[in-house]
Structures are given as C-alpha cells and as structure tokens.
Scaffold this active site. Structure first.
Site, mmCIF file in Angstrom:
data_model
loop_
_atom_site.group_PDB
_atom_site.id
_atom_site.type_symbol
_atom_site.label_atom_id
_atom_site.label_comp_id
_atom_site.label_asym_id
_atom_site.label_seq_id
_atom_site.Cartn_x
_atom_site.Cartn_y
_atom_site.Cartn_z
ATOM 1 C CG PHE A 163 6.687 39.000 -44.839
ATOM 2 C CD1 PHE A 163 7.924 38.389 -44.680
ATOM 3 C CD2 PHE A 163 5.551 38.216 -44.666
ATOM 4 C CE1 PHE A 163 8.026 37.037 -44.360
ATOM 5 C CE2 PHE A 163 5.640 36.864 -44.347
ATOM 6 C CZ PHE A 163 6.891 36.279 -44.195
ATOM 7 C CE LYS A 167 -0.347 47.532 -48.504
ATOM 8 N NZ LYS A 167 0.334 46.769 -47.430
ATOM 9 C CD GLU A 193 0.663 45.333 -43.154
ATOM 10 O OE1 GLU A 193 0.988 45.348 -44.362
ATOM 11 O OE2 GLU A 193 -0.353 44.752 -42.729
ATOM 12 C CB SER A 203 -1.599 34.631 -47.738
ATOM 13 O OG SER A 203 -2.496 35.690 -47.471
ATOM 14 C CB CYS A 215 5.975 32.113 -53.224
ATOM 15 S SG CYS A 215 6.873 32.754 -54.619
ATOM 16 C CD GLU A 274 2.172 29.593 -48.144
ATOM 17 O OE1 GLU A 274 1.157 30.275 -47.986
ATOM 18 O OE2 GLU A 274 3.077 29.891 -48.962
#
Ligand code: NAD
Length: 490
Positions: free
Chosen positions: A149, A173, A176, A227, A282, A383
């Site tokens: 995301f 893809k 969402e 992740s 990240c 994290e």
C-alpha cells in the site's frame, strides 16, 4: 458508490465475484469507492488473455516495444498532478511525497526505454571448427506484480516497464487498500497508450487473487513487495509452483550517528527519513544508534525536530507529514509504542492520541521517539511501519555496527560522519542491501538494482535496471554447426 473494475484484454470488466471493500481516505475517513476482491477466475482469465497477447508481443521488436514506453512516460508526465493527488487521497502521504514517488516511477520507465541494448545477446564463433555458440535472451512469458500500500504509484513501475520492454505481458495486482492510483493510471493508459489488448492487465483483489497468481501455471514470474511474512509465503509457494520470484519484504532500518557528524544536517535528514511518509517507507530510518558524544546533541535535536513536524492533511502544501494508512495501523503502532515503554524504553516524544483539527476522524500518529531502546528487546527488532524512531547508544563504531548486523532485516543501513575512513569501514562491514553515507533514504536510482538482504529480500534478482532485464528474460544457448563444404558456393 463507484465500484472499481478490472482491466483485462484492453477492456474494463466487472469482477465476476460479489465481494467488495470500501476504499477510504485515511485523513477524512470518507469512503471514496469500492474495490473488488476478485475471485481466482478473474486472475485466470487475465492470465489466459495475457498469454494470447504475448504471442504477438514477443515478436514485436524490442525497439518498437519501447516506443510504447516513451508514450507511457509522456502520459505519466501529462497526468502527473492528478496521479499525485490520488496517491495522497488514498494513501495519506503529503502531496510533495506523492510527487516525489511519481518522479521515481517515471524514472523507471525512462531507464526501461534502453532495454533494446540491455537485451543484447552473446556469440562465440568457432568454439570448434565450423561451430558457433550463441546466447540469446527471450521473455519469460506472462508475469505479475503483487504490491503493497505504501507506494501505490511507484512500486508497480519497478517491474512493469521492464517486463513489457523485455517482451512479456503483464498483470498488476495493487494493494486493496490503495487501488485508485493504478486504476487511474490504467485509465490514462487505456485512453492514450494504444497498447495491444491483453499486454497490460489490472486485477484488483486480496489473498485469493494472489493465490491464483501463485498457482496458475500460465504465470511464469512474480514480483512481490510487502511485509516479510507474506514475502516468505510468496517465495516458498512460488518455488513450489516452479516460478521465478523476487520478493521484497519488511525492514527495520538503522542509522548510526558518529560524534564527527554534522548534527544539524544529520538531524534534518534522519527526521525526514524517520517521519517522511509517516514512517511507512521500507527505507525509513527506524533506529538511530548514537556513538560517544553524539548521544546528547543528536537526542536533543531529533526530539525538537519530531515535535516541530507539521502534521495534517497531505493535500495541504504546508504539511510535512500525513496520516498512517488506516485506524488498524494506527492502533497497531500505538500499541507497539506502549510495548516499547513496557520493555524499558523511554517515550521521549509521544505521538499517540493525536488530534488534527478538522480531520478528527483520520488515522493520525504524530512523530514519536523512543529512547534507550535495548537492542536485545523485542521492540528493537519489530517493524513498526509508522513514524517512530528508536534511539540506541553504542560506545564505539564497532559496537554500533554490531547492532546493525545483529538485525533480522537488511534493507538499508546508514552512517552519518565526516570521516572517510569510518565511511569506508561501514560500507564494507554493514550487512544491508542499500547503504547510505550521510543519506537518510538510500533509495537506488532506477539504473541500479533495488537491493535488500536477510529477511528484507527473498530471491536473487532484484527490481530495476539490469537485474530486471535478467529477471524478465530467460537465456537460451544455441550451438550451431555449419560444415565448410556446405558453404563452398559462398
Ligand atoms: P502486505 O504484505 O500486507 O501486502 C502486500 C501485498 O500482498 C498486497 O497486495 C496484499 O493484497 C497481498 N497480501 C497480503 N496478505 C497476503 C497473504 N496472506 N497472502 C497473499 N497475499 C497477501 O504489505 P503492506 O502492508 O501492503 O505493505 C507494507 C509492508 O511492505 C511493510 O512491511 C514494508 O516494509 C514492506 N515494503 C517493502 C519494500 C521493499 O522494497 N523491501 C517496499 C515497500 C514496502
């Protein structure tokens, strides 16, 4: 309410399933549209279409394929501001950060335009008398990207332009949580790009769609970013189904501040790294290890920088930090701050329970600083993926590097110093894929691979640049014999 569609075979098609998810603006919490959670059949359809389209696409000369990328760059440039605003609306980051993200996306398209040269093969003549050996590169076929995301506009472009230029057809893809950016970009591509139908496809969804991407035998290569637990899953499942996989995972990036560092510059850069994109990057600095005397000066300065950061709605140009992605994420980050405190850290700057006037419904966490974090504590290795910087201290650079190298992750490590010798030592010894020296976000330009070590990356070939060309092509070696007597007439 607008319901997003999938883009398959050059057409917008409704998902064949019934499940939809609300897409929210994390600053206002208004529902902006609904995204389909496509069933496996939609992915399977996209794969079949992409395989059909690939037959002609692979025969299209590379120099002709990249003409579409030149156009793609122009389309992205033309709609740059609308794309950036869409990112901010669904992702919560500031408009400046969204623009910066799209600059990096476009940079990848530019670099992929040079692929005809990078696809050059090799030939050795007369490996034996009258025998030549050639190595040629061919596309892998149909490939897919599963993306997170936090960079809805950039991350698909670490892969997509290279895949297409190398002669593959592609399925994206999106996450969402942030489907609108790619939806908008595909709408612009549909209108202006004139790509042959089926070359580039978009399928919205969640784990169900991803599992079909993993299992469908037509899809030969998968690029994943997200992740670490999911990256591991993708990598192992991809291997099980015999696919090429590059899987970029999570991170907990340390920066070391030496006593000879320029503290003003270091503070500014580390604050931007730790709190930029609300820490949902990240390559965000999430641990700062001070060495020797840097402890006092840096701690004071970074606490001030954290407290002064202007937090608010990302579309406001004066804002320096936006929201985290949703309320679930806010609750998780706040609970991890508490866990840090429970494990002995001091909460030097506490960003919990933030209220932003006129945006009370948003998912806000202000910059937070945990100090005296024990490198062996659980929170030191977790994290957080929010605007939280953990401070640690070491007596020597060797002790600081030992903290860096003791970590589970290895996405990025940075050093702040004015010493060339210290910089060289660090560059040599630090166990991370992206190294910064007086840099806070060591994000490689598109003509370098985006590396990552340990639990931050699973695979061999990275995204971007020459690695992408290797990933999206397979080599074929041809050995040819041409007896001399056959060519006597020449
Ligand atoms: P995520 O792992 O939850 O989701 C990433 C993608 O995987 C999404 O498209 C999602 O639909 C799909 N997915 C989620 N759960 C799945 C499952 N169980 N099975 C199959 N597919 C699944 O990640 P996120 O929350 O969207 O993104 C944040 C994470 O991404 C952070 O850990 C961050 O460090 C990481 N990240 C890494 C890099 C990098 O370059 N290493 C870059 C950006 C983000």
């Amino acid at each position: 309410m607008i319901k997003l569609k999938n883009y398959i075979n050059g057409q917008w098609v409704e998902s064949s399933g019934l499940e939809y998810l609300d897409v929210i603006n994390p600053a206002t919490y208004e529902v902006m549209c609904q995204v389909p959670l496509s069933p496996a059949a939609d992915v399977a359809r996209a794969a079949e279409i992409a395989a059909e389209a690939q037959k002609a696409w692979r025969r299209t000369p590379a120099v002709k394929r990249v003409q579409y990328l030149f156009k793609m760059k122009a389309v992205l440039d033309e709609h740059f501001e609308e794309i950036a605003q869409t990112i901010t609306k669904e992702c919560g980051k500031t408009i400046g950060e969204s623009r910066a993200e799209m600059i990096r996306a476009i940079e990848n398209v530019e670099v992929a335009c040079g692929i005809p040269m990078l696809m050059q093969g090799d030939i050795s003549e007369d490996i034996a008398t009258g025998i030549d050996e050639l190595m040629i590169r061919q596309p892998v076929g149909v490939a897919a990207a599963v993306v997170p995301f936090n960079f809805p506009g950039m991350i698909p472009f670490w892969f997509l332009p290279y895949a297409l230029a190398c002669g593959n057809t592609y399925i994206v893809k999106p996450s969402e949580k942030v489907p609108m950016t790619m939806q908008y970009i595909f709408e612009m591509f549909d209108e202006y790009l004139d790509l042959p139908p089926g070359v580039l496809n978009l399928v919205h969804g969640n784990k169900v769609a991803v599992d079909e991407i993993l299992q469908n035998p037509i899809i030969r290569a998968i690029s994943f970013v997200g992740s670490t637990p999911v990256a591991k899953y993708i990598y192992s499942q991809g291997a099980k189904y015999g696919k090429r996989v590059q899987a970029q995972g999570g991170a907990k990036n340390p920066v070391i501040v030496l006593p000879d560092a320029d503290i003003d510059m270091t503070t500014r850069i580390v604050a931007d790294s730790a709190f930029g994109c609300a820490g949902q990057r990240c390559l965000a600095a999430s641990i700062a290890v001070t060495v020797g005397d840097a402890r006092r000066t840096f701690t004071e300065a970074i606490a001030d920088a954290a407290s002064e950061r202007v937090v608010g709605y990302g579309l406001d140009e004066a804002v320096q930090m936006g929201t985290v992605i949703d309320k679930g994420s806010q609750a998780r980050i706040e609970s991890l701050i508490q866990q840090g405190a429970d494990q002995g850290a001091g909460v030097l700057v506490d960003g919990r329970n933030a209220i932003i006037p006129n945006f009370e419904s948003g998912s806000w966490v202000r910059p937070t600083i945990l100090q005296d974090v024990d490198p062996r504590s659980e929170i030191a290795g977790t994290e957080i993926f929010g605007p939280v910087l953990s401070l640690m201290h070491a007596n020597t650079i060797d002790d600081a590097i030992a903290i860096v190298n003791g970590a589970q992750y290895g996405n990025m490590a940075c050093l702040f110093t004015s010493s060339g010798a210290a910089a060289r030592k660090f560059r040599y010894e630090a166990q991370a894929g992206n190294i910064g020296i007086n840099i806070g976000v060591a994000a490689p330009m598109a003509f370098f691979p985006f590396s990552g070590w340990k639990d931050s990356f699973f695979g061999t070939l990275h995204g971007q640049a020459k690695h992408a060309v290797e990933f999206f092509t397979q080599t074929k070696v041809v050995i040819e014999r041409w007896p001399k007597e056959w060519s006597r007439q020449f």
